[in-house]
Design an enzyme around this catalytic site. Structure first.
Site, mmCIF file in Angstrom:
data_model
loop_
_atom_site.group_PDB
_atom_site.id
_atom_site.type_symbol
_atom_site.label_atom_id
_atom_site.label_comp_id
_atom_site.label_asym_id
_atom_site.label_seq_id
_atom_site.Cartn_x
_atom_site.Cartn_y
_atom_site.Cartn_z
ATOM 1 N N TYR A 160 9.555 -46.053 82.722
ATOM 2 C CA TYR A 160 8.112 -45.506 81.357
ATOM 3 C C TYR A 160 9.465 -47.083 80.420
ATOM 4 O O TYR A 160 10.303 -46.564 80.115
ATOM 5 C CB TYR A 160 8.721 -44.675 80.883
ATOM 6 N N THR A 186 1.566 -42.820 71.338
ATOM 7 C CA THR A 186 2.384 -44.120 72.428
ATOM 8 C C THR A 186 1.583 -43.632 73.890
ATOM 9 O O THR A 186 1.087 -42.349 73.515
ATOM 10 C CB THR A 186 4.106 -44.090 72.447
ATOM 11 N N HIS A 241 12.557 -36.444 66.143
ATOM 12 C CA HIS A 241 12.102 -37.138 67.105
ATOM 13 C C HIS A 241 10.323 -36.506 66.844
ATOM 14 O O HIS A 241 9.511 -37.284 67.482
ATOM 15 C CB HIS A 241 12.202 -37.560 67.988
#
Length: 818
Positions: A498, A511, A367
């Protein structure tokens, strides 16, 4: 301390793929504008490609105003704090704005001058300095829908089709023919696509680094923990194998892997080492490469530099929850003291395409360099291409997804492929005793990690996007309020939640964090679970959804508070490092290394669809104590905002959620971001909602049941309110007919019907509320059963006539309740 970005770039040497095509080509921290097209071929280009055509026109990520960020910081904490805590946070913010805040803001602006993004390096450092296992902490997964052609849903056929389509995507990226992403006509940053393939997360003693071989031409296949490789592309990035050839290669690999007993193969399943603590894994890599006479270094280089990993599992998960767990962390199964689960058939430092024995397929990805939105585009295009290529085999006029395609390998002169090897090769590792022992310990720790987590799914088919929008709601806000209501119904409290908002409208954007819990959402859940009318509940839901939509839009413009505060925190640490050490000389900024927490997703996976919030140091107070208290440097003492308990609270996510949907996906998910939290990946389809929830055995199944009950109940509420509005209009029209010259009382007409028909004097809304409402905090899990039982009662034919009807006084009891 790990090297800064600029130092990493300065140290890397030009790749020499001619002399050693299988070796790594150096650590390529391709973050600067000059590295915007790292996968493009070297040399002058006659015509720029379309993929990165809009990059130079994209705006830079804005740095919010300090006062606005502090105000939003207080606002997101308000629903989570009592009055005393709010007062303490307000005092800390006032002190921050008067003292350290303006100086840190000025330093951040100076730091950002000339850089692509003010947050990018801090973001990468936060991920790369994460020491714990990436499994269940960082790597998210996608579960693809099955191939629509049932005959193609077997392992080898499905895997071959997916690999060919993935290679077509690689080719489109390298040739810059991939059409850029857009959002309502606005181009999005495409930089992440350059870091999607042939990259690897390499652990070192001072943190991880991202390595990339832009000339990679091969894939690595894992089967029963054994490693194989073969070339699939030529130097021109054209595919050199047909799908039939690919299937033959994969079948040969499966046959060879099955020749070795699985318990014997498990003893050399080195992929397990990639699940270790990063510093331990770094030391083990040194063990693998220190013997000059061993071929381990070359084997490791082939794995690291592969385009991606294909994992062929020998198991067939029984249900959706097991499938999701298999894609996220593999299965754990110990037979005769040996781990034979699919957890040994992985390499978590790279992108992995996973295909089960029955053809079920998914993607698990590293990621650090890419967000869920980027991998979603790849997954969607790959899935679409598998269908279109099959259609083209039937009808040659069928459309293609790609601007251009590779020449048919079967019609090419084999010499035109260059120096390639399309025959599968098995990697033979030299298993020294030290490696065998390390593998054993890594496996047992991984088995512990897997056993500590559980997964449940909800495939809600009652309705989806179409119904939600028809009722005037944003689908994402509607589902987010479902999470809030279901959690409150179970525990009677609201927790920090979140959700990532994509900021790829900006250059190198990633993001921003949407903090879902608001004063409006708190009011909604309390209204929903109290004894209020349907209209009141729906009105509260509308206000909460509208607030969430407004927050989402604000965060998509990079005007949230989390990323800005994190950058200020990193700038403070940089100032401490520079001013607190006598020989300080830093060319870049690094993020905390004092032990990042697993605060997402992807926590290190606070986002997993779009992407998680980067990990940060364990707490502001600890961070402050870790610095020399006797130093007289002005910024040596931790700023008041970061030492406030509220900052720790906002960085401890209980509900880590992410919306990452597409018709090509069946499910999407990631691990929980905190020990007492839930990881929630969801997909909102036209007529259904798919949700995958993980937790460390925190009543996950019950939470899923509460969600389903809520979805059914809120649909009933919305319809009852709508019917009430229609009925109100009808009564106005009928009132003249029911009155006689304006005198006398209104006559209510009694109609025949079953038990589900309102009785005289009782409106439909009230009657249904009496049947289904009134469920408190502690019996929310029973709501689904009650709703289903009620529906069964309504479906039964009634033998009662109009003459037998009487007022429904009191609560109606059902035998099923005893």
């Amino acid at each position: 301390m790990p090297k800064s970005l600029n130092e990493s770039l300065a140290d890397q040497q030009p790749p020499n793929t001619e002399t050693d095509r299988s070796s790594l080509n150096g650590i390529k921290e391709a973050y600067s504008p000059s590295e915007r097209e790292p996968l493009a071929k070297s040399g002058p280009k006659e015509k720029p490609g379309i993929t990165y055509a809009a990059q130079d026109q994209l705006p830079k990520l804005p740095i919010p105003e300090l006062e606005d960020t502090c105000r939003k910081f207080q606002a997101v904490l308000a629903p989570l704090q009592n009055q005393r805590e709010q007062d303490d946070t307000a005092a800390a913010v006032r002190d921050f704005l008067k003292t350290d805040g303006p100086e840190l803001q000025a330093r951040l602006k100076r730091y950002a001058t000339g850089k692509t993004s003010y947050i990018e390096q801090f973001w990468y450092d936060s991920y790369l300095n994460f020491d714990n296992s990436v499994v269940l902490n960082l790597n998210p997964f996608f579960l693809l829908e099955d191939d629509p052609t049932p005959a193609r849903n077997n392992q080898v056929t499905r895997a071959a089709s997916l690999v060919i389509s993935a290679l077509s995507f690689v080719r489109a990226v390298r040739k810059e023919e991939l059409p850029p992403d857009t959002l309502r006509g606005t181009p999005l940053c495409m930089y992440q696509y350059s870091r999607l393939f042939s990259t690897a997360r390499i652990p070192t003693e001072s943190g991880c680094q991202i390595a990339q071989d832009s000339g990679s031409r091969h894939v690595v296949v894992l089967c029963k923990g054994q490693f194989y490789w073969f070339d699939v592309m030529d130097d021109n990035s054209d595919i050199i194998m047909t799908e039939k050839d690919m299937a033959l290669n994969l079948q040969v690999i499966v046959d060879d892997a099955e020749a070795t007993p699985i318990q014997e193969a498990a003893k050399g399943a080195l992929g397990v080492l990639s699940t270790e603590n990063r510093k331990i894994w770094a030391g083990l890599r040194d063990v693998l490469t220190r013997d000059g006479e061993s071929n381990n270094a070359e084997c490791l280089s082939i794995v690291d530099s592969a385009l991606f990993i294909l994992c062929l599992d020998y198991t067939e998960p029984k249900n959706g929850a097991e499938l999701c767990g298999n894609m996220l962390c593999g299965t754990s199964e110990v037979v005769k003291g040996v781990q034979i689960g699919t957890c040994t058939n992985r390499w978590y430092d790279k992108m992995q395409i996973i295909v089960c024995k029955n053809g079920s397929a998914g993607i698990n990805f590293e990621h650090t360099g890419v967000d869920g939105h980027t991998v979603l585009r790849m997954a969607s295009d790959v899935y679409t291409d598998t269908i279109l290529r099959f259609a083209k085999s039937i009808n040659g006029q069928a459309p293609s997804l790609w601007t251009s395609t590779s020449p048919d390998p079967s019609k090419r002169d084999p010499d035109s492929f260059g120096d390639v090897s399309t025959t599968p090769h098995k990697l033979e590792w030299d298993m020294q005793p030290e490696l065998s022992t390390a593998l054993r310990f890594a496996e047992t720790r991984l088995a512990d990690l897997i056993q500590q987590n559980e997964f449940e799914i909800l495939e809600f088919a009652g309705y989806g996007k179409n119904f939600i929008t028809s009722m005037g709601f944003s689908p994402d806000a509607f589902v987010q309020m479902a999470f809030q209501a279901a959690y409150y119904g179970l525990y009677g409290r609201v927790e920090n939640t979140y959700e990532p908002a994509m900021t790829k409208v900006f250059l190198h954007g990633r993001t921003e964090a949407i903090r879902v819990a608001t004063l409006e959402s708190v009011n909604f859940v309390k209204t929903f679970w109290a004894d209020n009318s349907s209209q009141q509940k729906v009105d509260a839901l509308k206000k909460a959804s509208q607030k969430h939509t407004a927050l989402t839009k604000e965060c998509a413009k990079a005007m949230g508070q989390d990323r800005h505060l994190y950058a200020l925190y990193c700038v403070w640490q940089r100032a401490v490092d520079e001013e607190g050490a006598e020989a300080a000389s830093s060319n870049g900024c690094s993020s905390p290394v004092d032990g990042p927490s697993s605060e997402p997703g992807i926590s290190p996976p606070e986002d997993p669809s779009e992407s998680p919030s980067p990990p940060r140091s364990s707490s502001g107070n600890n961070a402050g104590k870790s610095r020399s208290p006797s130093s007289k440097v002005p910024l040596q003492q931790i700023p008041s905002l970061f030492s406030d308990p509220g900052y720790d609270r906002i960085n401890n996510t209980i509900l880590s959620t992410s919306n990452c949907g597409n018709p090509a996906l069946r499910h999407f998910g990631f691990g929980p971001s905190s020990a007492d939290g839930f990881g929630i990946g969801y997909i909102i389809k036209d007529d259904s909602i798919s949700i995958c929830i993980s937790s460390k055995h925190r009543q996950t199944k019950r939470f899923v049941a509460s969600l389903e009950a809520y979805f059914l109940e809120v649909k009933r509420l919305l319809r009852s309110v709508k019917k009430g509005e229609s009925a109100g209009r009808s009564k106005v029209r009928q009132s003249g007919q029911e009155k006689r010259r304006g005198t006398g009382k209104v006559i209510k007409v009694q109609t025949q019907g079953s038990e589900g028909v309102p009785a005289p004097g009782i409106g439909e809304d009230e009657e249904e509320d009496e049947e289904l409402g009134g469920y408190g905090f502690f019996d929310a899990g029973m709501l689904l059963q009650a709703l289903k039982a009620s529906q069964e009662e309504k479906d039964k034919p009634s033998g009662k006539g109009a003459g037998n009807a009487r007022r429904a006084i009191g609560k109606k009891l059902r035998v099923s309740e005893y």
